[in-house]
Design an enzyme around this catalytic site. Structure first.
Site, PDB file in Angstrom:
ATOM      1  N   HIS A 128       0.824  -1.208   0.000  1.00  0.00           N
ATOM      2  CA  HIS A 128       0.000   0.000   0.000  1.00  0.00           C
ATOM      3  C   HIS A 128       0.861   1.263   0.000  1.00  0.00           C
ATOM      4  CE1 HIS A 128      -3.737   2.220   1.274  1.00  0.00           C
ATOM      5  NE2 HIS A 128      -2.817   3.078   1.684  1.00  0.00           N
ATOM      6  N   GLU A 129       1.781   1.357   0.949  1.00  0.00           N
ATOM      7  CA  GLU A 129       2.592   2.564   1.076  1.00  0.00           C
ATOM      8  C   GLU A 129       3.613   2.686  -0.058  1.00  0.00           C
ATOM      9  OE1 GLU A 129       1.643   4.781   3.014  1.00  0.00           O
ATOM     10  OE2 GLU A 129       0.290   3.593   4.258  1.00  0.00           O
ATOM     11  N   HIS A 136       1.922   4.284  -3.003  1.00  0.00           N
ATOM     12  CA  HIS A 136       1.851   5.741  -2.870  1.00  0.00           C
ATOM     13  C   HIS A 136       3.166   6.377  -3.321  1.00  0.00           C
ATOM     14  CE1 HIS A 136      -1.981   6.029  -0.949  1.00  0.00           C
ATOM     15  NE2 HIS A 136      -1.616   5.500   0.207  1.00  0.00           N
TER      16      HIS A 136
END
Length: 220
Positions: A34-35, A38
């Site tokens: 997820h990170e 980003h």
């Protein structure tokens, strides 16, 4: 969530420890994906802030947030360490739209990986047979990934859904909506508190659990 493990630990300590380990591993991988997504999207759009701070990596230590990880264990959903983004360094599209894309990349990556792993797991289990431990790991990872995706799309700050909305709303509405930024964290804390302490009320659990259940049924 953790209370379920405490109850089952008294009945079957070994199986409970295995299940808890699979949950922790799934959180580790899902939050990292997820990170990282980003940071990768931000970098592709021209902002190298996350890269310069060591966030453009698949090393879990760079992405885990202690409170967000604990909340996964205690209430069933949480978050990773926020990836820093300098909106003014986004050059390849309008800054607000770029921020929206960067924010959406995290939940989208969890959704995509959940679908891919889920379909692969089902196919392998049906055609070749898999040991119970691999099936449990795969299902746990898919479930955690979907929870992370759906929870982060809730349109309240500081969650990703808030910045996604800001980037796609017309400018005048976006400015008005940004006024809730200082209240969002308090709203989330209140919702967490209500869900954990008031019997029969589970606002966030219902909001997140409904879509997650639908997606799980579709995948499996």
């Amino acid at each position: 969530m953790i209370l379920q493990y405490l109850d089952s630990f008294l009945k079957d300590p070994f199986s409970t420890l295995v299940s808890l380990s699979l949950v922790l591993l799934s959180i580790l991988v899902a939050v990292t994906i997820h990170e990282f997504s980003h940071a990768l999207t931000s970098s592709k759009l021209g902002d190298t802030t996350a890269k310069s701070l060591g966030r453009l990596t698949l090393n879990p230590k760079s992405h885990l947030d202690p409170l967000g990880s604990l909340l996964f264990l205690f209430v069933g959903f949480g978050w990773g360490k926020p990836v820093p983004v300098d909106i003014y360094r986004i050059k390849k599209m309008p800054p607000l739209l770029g921020m929206s894309m960067v924010s959406f990349a995290g939940p989208a990556s969890n959704l995509v990986t959940a679908i891919l792993i889920g379909f692969c797991l089902k196919k392998l289990a049906l055609e070749f047979g898999l040991s119970e431990i691999w099936i449990e790991l795969g299902f746990t990872f898919v479930q955690i990934s979907l929870i992370l995706a759906v929870f982060n799309l809730v349109p309240l700050p500081p969650l990703d859904g808030y910045k996604v909305i800001l980037g796609i709303l017309p400018r005048n509405l976006s400015i008005q909506y940004s006024g809730i930024e200082k209240y969002g964290p308090f709203a989330l804390i209140i919702l967490f508190f209500i869900d954990m302490t008031v019997p029969g009320i589970s606002i966030l659990s219902t909001l997140i659990g409904g879509p997650v259940k639908i997606l799980l049924n579709w995948i499996f």
